[in-house]
Motif scaffolding. Structure first.
Motif, PDB file in Angstrom:
ATOM      1  N   ARG A   1      18.516  42.662 151.021  1.00 30.83           N
ATOM      2  CA  ARG A   1      16.944  42.229 151.329  1.00 30.83           C
ATOM      3  C   ARG A   1      16.725  40.910 150.343  1.00 30.83           C
ATOM      4  O   ARG A   1      16.552  42.034 148.199  1.00 30.83           O
ATOM      5  CB  ARG A   1      15.738  42.608 151.236  1.00 30.83           C
ATOM      6  CG  ARG A   1      15.711  43.463 152.802  1.00 30.83           C
ATOM      7  CD  ARG A   1      14.920  44.418 152.992  1.00 30.83           C
ATOM      8  NE  ARG A   1      13.579  43.681 152.782  1.00 30.83           N
ATOM      9  CZ  ARG A   1      12.489  43.174 154.242  1.00 30.83           C
ATOM     10  NH1 ARG A   1      13.182  43.310 154.998  1.00 30.83           N
ATOM     11  NH2 ARG A   1      11.463  42.264 153.419  1.00 30.83           N
ATOM     12  N   ILE A   2      16.814  39.724 149.551  1.00 29.59           N
ATOM     13  CA  ILE A   2      16.292  38.849 148.799  1.00 29.59           C
ATOM     14  C   ILE A   2      16.117  38.027 148.567  1.00 29.59           C
ATOM     15  O   ILE A   2      15.635  37.404 150.288  1.00 29.59           O
ATOM     16  CB  ILE A   2      18.334  38.266 148.219  1.00 29.59           C
ATOM     17  CG1 ILE A   2      18.939  37.625 148.901  1.00 29.59           C
ATOM     18  CG2 ILE A   2      19.309  39.259 147.400  1.00 29.59           C
ATOM     19  CD1 ILE A   2      19.738  36.683 149.313  1.00 29.59           C
ATOM     20  N   ASP A   3      15.520  37.224 147.469  1.00 25.89           N
ATOM     21  CA  ASP A   3      14.657  36.250 147.855  1.00 25.89           C
ATOM     22  C   ASP A   3      15.324  34.902 148.675  1.00 25.89           C
ATOM     23  O   ASP A   3      16.166  34.577 147.212  1.00 25.89           O
ATOM     24  CB  ASP A   3      14.181  35.861 145.949  1.00 25.89           C
ATOM     25  CG  ASP A   3      13.162  34.802 146.125  1.00 25.89           C
ATOM     26  OD1 ASP A   3      13.167  33.362 147.596  1.00 25.89           O
ATOM     27  OD2 ASP A   3      12.394  34.385 145.622  1.00 25.89           O
ATOM     28  N   PRO A   4      15.598  34.532 150.114  1.00 26.53           N
ATOM     29  CA  PRO A   4      15.642  33.557 149.988  1.00 26.53           C
ATOM     30  C   PRO A   4      15.839  31.949 148.813  1.00 26.53           C
ATOM     31  O   PRO A   4      16.827  31.524 148.415  1.00 26.53           O
ATOM     32  CB  PRO A   4      14.937  32.604 151.022  1.00 26.53           C
ATOM     33  CG  PRO A   4      14.499  33.704 151.688  1.00 26.53           C
ATOM     34  CD  PRO A   4      13.702  35.164 150.389  1.00 26.53           C
ATOM     35  N   GLY A   5      15.200  31.905 146.979  1.00 29.96           N
ATOM     36  CA  GLY A   5      15.318  31.434 146.915  1.00 29.96           C
ATOM     37  C   GLY A   5      15.686  31.087 146.171  1.00 29.96           C
ATOM     38  O   GLY A   5      16.804  30.189 145.031  1.00 29.96           O
ATOM     39  N   GLU A   6      16.997  32.625 145.549  1.00 28.43           N
ATOM     40  CA  GLU A   6      17.502  32.834 144.839  1.00 28.43           C
ATOM     41  C   GLU A   6      19.239  31.764 145.586  1.00 28.43           C
ATOM     42  O   GLU A   6      20.302  32.017 144.664  1.00 28.43           O
ATOM     43  CB  GLU A   6      18.377  34.293 144.992  1.00 28.43           C
ATOM     44  CG  GLU A   6      17.394  35.050 144.147  1.00 28.43           C
ATOM     45  CD  GLU A   6      17.878  36.676 143.869  1.00 28.43           C
ATOM     46  OE1 GLU A   6      18.482  36.548 143.191  1.00 28.43           O
ATOM     47  OE2 GLU A   6      16.771  37.388 143.965  1.00 28.43           O
ATOM     48  N   LEU A   7      19.793  32.195 146.802  1.00 30.59           N
ATOM     49  CA  LEU A   7      20.551  30.849 146.994  1.00 30.59           C
ATOM     50  C   LEU A   7      20.553  29.779 147.587  1.00 30.59           C
ATOM     51  O   LEU A   7      21.520  28.294 147.071  1.00 30.59           O
ATOM     52  CB  LEU A   7      20.541  31.213 148.844  1.00 30.59           C
ATOM     53  CG  LEU A   7      20.923  32.794 149.001  1.00 30.59           C
ATOM     54  CD1 LEU A   7      20.580  32.977 150.806  1.00 30.59           C
ATOM     55  CD2 LEU A   7      22.315  33.563 148.575  1.00 30.59           C
TER      56      LEU A   7
END
Length: 837
Positions: free
Chosen positions: A811-817
């Protein structure tokens, strides 16, 4: 046959050498199969050999002797019973004792050993001891006895039959393993046993498959079996039974299978596999002939086979001599890579890991892997995976980059390992080529060996006499070639082994000496090695290297860069193609990108000359540890940007702009079984997306062929070379050509906008280009260690949108991508350039 596996309750200790105080005198649990290094690691007595500079801290192990011991329960041998202790592989210089009795010694990692232990085995507890002495010291003694033979690297690996890269290579660590590296068991049998099954599989012109099964037989005693032996071979519901002549050590049974389904390489057809079951039975004394009577099963063996024919066409033509792999009479456009051991610690390589790696090769449209000669004769697990997936295998004999003595005991060891491995692998339809070794003929021709040898032997006997004789005797269904590279039919001095117009070639001037555009200087008949370096993925790099600050010249990073002047070659390889950044994160991205471009440049050039150039094997698919190297998949199994560029360059249908006759031609390569027809849409446009010239050209390319198209001069002549590009596209292929190298292009340095959203399989990254964006990439592992993107290095034209799928369980912050170090393209490098380093 009763088999008792002996893999439990082993202990490891040292017996001599410069052993650290905290290890000397201790015994630790040992895993079998395994190695001393992995046992010490599991016991917490050494740091991970791959971590930071731990490799150098373990140099003491090179000159250390090891002892493996275990106690096992067994019944005493019964009258008339044979009991064998069987080792499938010992690494490398070993003495084996059972209950204090010396059974024998070993000096070859590449073969199995079997000892009759009837005199040593006792009822109840038995103690088995295997003592290993340093392979390096054995090799040094042999060098002193036989005289120096030239070789690469620091150690005389050519004096001992051990995996050459165990002593270090220009992509691998110098750790020199020792241990029981393959299974060990106790086998009890009476009468007779099967020593090996060697099926020679062919197909005739009517489509009838023929299996000529050569079955080795060993008798428990000189009297043989009182009632005689019967051999039964069964394939596809058909069985042949033959009587085994008294005292014979081999029997042959032939089974014919009408209308056999053919095994094909991936992309050319299916891969049907047939069960081959072999049974050796004993007839009761006075029983009837092989057609019936009372029988007791003595031993059984199961194999899987595939019906196909394979050859290498090396016939002369108007250019020189071909080097074309053919399967079932059909020429195969070989698209593949070289394969090294997938972990320096071989016993950590599982069948599941091999399947993942071969699936990655398939994902990049590869149809062949070359098992390089400085490693091992690959395992049956590896070959099973390739059989199932239709990946052809080129297997080197285990010699690399060295001259090898032809004196004893090496001569006998070479023959023993050749005979064993040719026979062992004969059932696998994926095995397509036996090759004499890696760069040994080239070394004799070019690397000053004759002067250094001063008349001493160098291995010529092996390449031109021993190996071809063994293959012709034991597996005449497969071709043998003298070496890689080689000019078949010619020894060094008659024709250069690396002649581009004959046989197979290695192209290493690129990388070592000249710019990658020089791939176009030659049109080889088959290129079996070529490549360019790049570092591993960011997560792999930073998991294993913790220098602070992390730079291309920091200590641990340099230890994981094994190539001579590797960083210098990386920098020189970028000059003129990309800016050379000073920031390490940008440098890491730029070197990976340049690796991807350089290798794809070579692949597209070679493929554009099909069928004159009949195949390419990139150096290399995989890594054995975390390292800066030529690999497309790094040591932690993560695909590097090179992997994605290979997938595009090896696509079944390829469009590529290539220089021809002083102009720019469009070559359409069709490696499918169907004709490729329609139209190619060509546009010259500027980076902002304005179309400056456009046309359509009719496309008609026959199956398994290539065609040349010549765009109009107005398309190939830009008004402003620094701001324009040429695009060619069909419904299933596209290529983009810029008229200058990146440092001379007026890129928009920040051409992308993007949004990432969660989707069931992970995340979708929607990217839009407001200006031409070259080599768009989502470096997903920077956001989550397990994250992997579906595509990379995509050229995006102004106004285009593209969705990338990132698969991850995290689970990651989509903004990191969409962050600057994750979503990248070539354009941004010009902002961070430092100039030539």
């Amino acid at each position: 046959m009763m088999r008792q596996t002996l893999h439990e309750d082993w202990l490891l200790s040292t017996t001599r050498g410069p052993v650290p105080e905290e290890i000397a005198g201790r015994s630790v649990p040992a895993q079998v199969p395994g190695s001393a290094h992995t046992d010490l690691l599991a016991a917490g007595l050494i740091g991970d050999p791959y971590l930071d500079t731990a490799e150098t801290d373990l140099a003491w192990a090179h000159r250390t002797s090891w002892r493996y011991t275990c106690t096992f329960e067994a019944d005493a041998p019964r009258p008339g019973e044979r009991v064998d202790l069987a080792f499938d592989g010992l690494d490398t210089i070993a003495e084996v004792r059972l209950n204090g009795r010396l059974l024998g010694g070993t000096a070859n990692m590449h073969r199995a050993y079997r000892f009759d232990v009837r005199e040593a085995l006792r009822g109840g507890a038995n103690e088995l001891t295997v003592d290993f002495s340093p392979a390096l010291e054995y090799a040094e003694r042999e060098r002193e006895r036989l005289g120096h033979r030239p070789h690469t690297n620091a150690h005389p690996y050519n004096m001992v039959r051990k995996m050459a890269c165990s002593f270090g290579w220009d992509w691998g660590p110098d750790l020199q393993t020792a241990g029981i590296w393959k299974p060990v068991r106790l086998e009890r049998w009476r009468g007779a046993r099967i020593t090996g099954v060697r099926p020679l599989v062919t197909v005739d012109g009517r489509g009838t498959g023929r299996v000529e099964a050569h079955v080795g037989v060993e008798h428990a005693g000189p009297g043989g079996s009182g009632g005689g032996l019967v051999l039964a071979v069964r394939v596809a519901g058909r069985e042949t039974r033959v009587a085994v002549p008294a005292g014979a050590d081999e029997a042959v049974a032939v089974v014919e299978v009408p209308e056999a389904r053919l095994w094909w390489p991936v992309g050319y057809g299916d891969q049907p596999l047939y069960d081959l079951d072999v049974t050796l039975s004993e007839q009761a004394a006075g029983g009837r002939e092989a057609a019936g009577g009372s029988e007791a099963e003595a031993d059984t063996v199961h194999r899987r086979i595939g019906f196909r024919t394979v050859d290498v066409d090396t016939s002369p033509d108007e250019i020189g001599a071909r080097f074309t792999v053919t399967v079932n009479g059909r020429p195969i456009a070989v698209k593949g890579a070289n394969w090294i051991p997938d972990d320096h610690f071989l016993t950590r390589i599982t069948r599941e890991r091999l399947a993942r790696r071969v699936d990655q090769a398939l994902g990049a449209h590869m149809n062949m892997l070359r098992v390089w000669g400085g490693g091992i004769y690959e395992t049956d697990d590896f070959y099973d995976v390739c059989d199932e997936r239709g990946v052809l295998v080129w297997q080197d004999f285990a010699l690399a980059c060295a001259s090898y003595p032809e004196e004893e005991p090496l001569a006998a060891e070479f023959e023993a390992e050749a005979r064993e491995n040719v026979a062992r692998l004969s059932s696998h339809p994926s095995l397509a080529v036996w090759n004499g070794g890696n760069e040994n003929l080239w070394g004799f021709a070019d690397w000053g060996w004759p002067e250094a040898l001063a008349g001493r032997t160098w291995g010529e006997h092996y390449y031109y006499e021993l190996f071809p004789r063994v293959v012709a005797e034991l597996d005449p269904t497969r071709p043998y070639v003298d070496g890689s590279p080689c000019s078949p039919g010619h020894r060094p001095g008659e024709l250069h082994p690396n002649d581009p117009e004959h046989g197979c070639r290695h192209e290493w001037q690129v990388w070592n000496q000249v710019d990658y555009t020089h791939y176009r200087d030659t049109v080889p008949r088959f290129c079996a090695e070529f490549g360019f370096q790049g570092p591993p993925t960011w997560t792999t790099l930073t998991d294993w290297i913790h220098d602070s600050p992390l730079t291309p010249t920091s200590p641990a990073f340099l230890l994981h860069q094994k190539a001579g002047d590797g960083n210098g070659k990386l920098h020189r390889g970028m000059e003129g193609h990309l800016p050379v950044p000073d920031d390490f994160a940008d440098w890491h991205w730029a070197t990976q990108l340049n690796q991807a471009r350089a290798v794809a440049f070579g692949v597209e050039h070679f493929r554009s000359w099909w069928p004159r150039t009949s195949g390419t094997l990139v150096w290399q698919l995989n890594d054995c540890w975390p390292v800066t190297s030529w690999a497309a998949v790094d040591g932690d199994e993560r695909p590097k940007p090179l992997y994605y560029s290979l997938r595009r360059a090896y696509a079944p249908r390829l469009l590529t702009f290539q220089p021809r006759d002083g102009g720019l031609a469009l070559i359409a390569v069709n490696d499918t079984g169907e004709a490729w027809s329609g139209h190619v849409r060509l546009q010259r446009q500027n980076f902002a997306g304005e179309v400056l010239d456009t046309t359509k050209i009719e496309l008609s390319v026959q199956a398994r062929s290539a065609a040349r198209l010549d765009p109009a001069e107005s398309l190939t002549t830009p008004a402003d070379p620094g701001k324009e590009l040429l695009v060619a596209a069909t419904d299933d292929a596209r290529t983009v050509h810029t008229f200058r190298e990146d440092p001379e292009l007026a890129y928009d340095p920040e051409p992308l906008s993007a949004v990432a959203t969660a989707v069931p399989e992970g995340y979708r990254v929607d990217v839009r280009a407001r200006s031409f964006a070259r080599d768009v990439a989502v470096l997903a592992d920077r956001a989550a260690p397990d994250a992997e993107v579906d595509d990379m290095l995509v050229p995006m034209l102004a106004g285009e949108t593209r969705s990338f799928t990132v698969r991850t369980g995290a689970r990651i912050d989509p903004g990191e991508l969409t962050a600057p170090l994750v979503l990248r393209c070539a354009n941004g490098l010009s902002v961070h350039a430092a100039g030539p380093a």
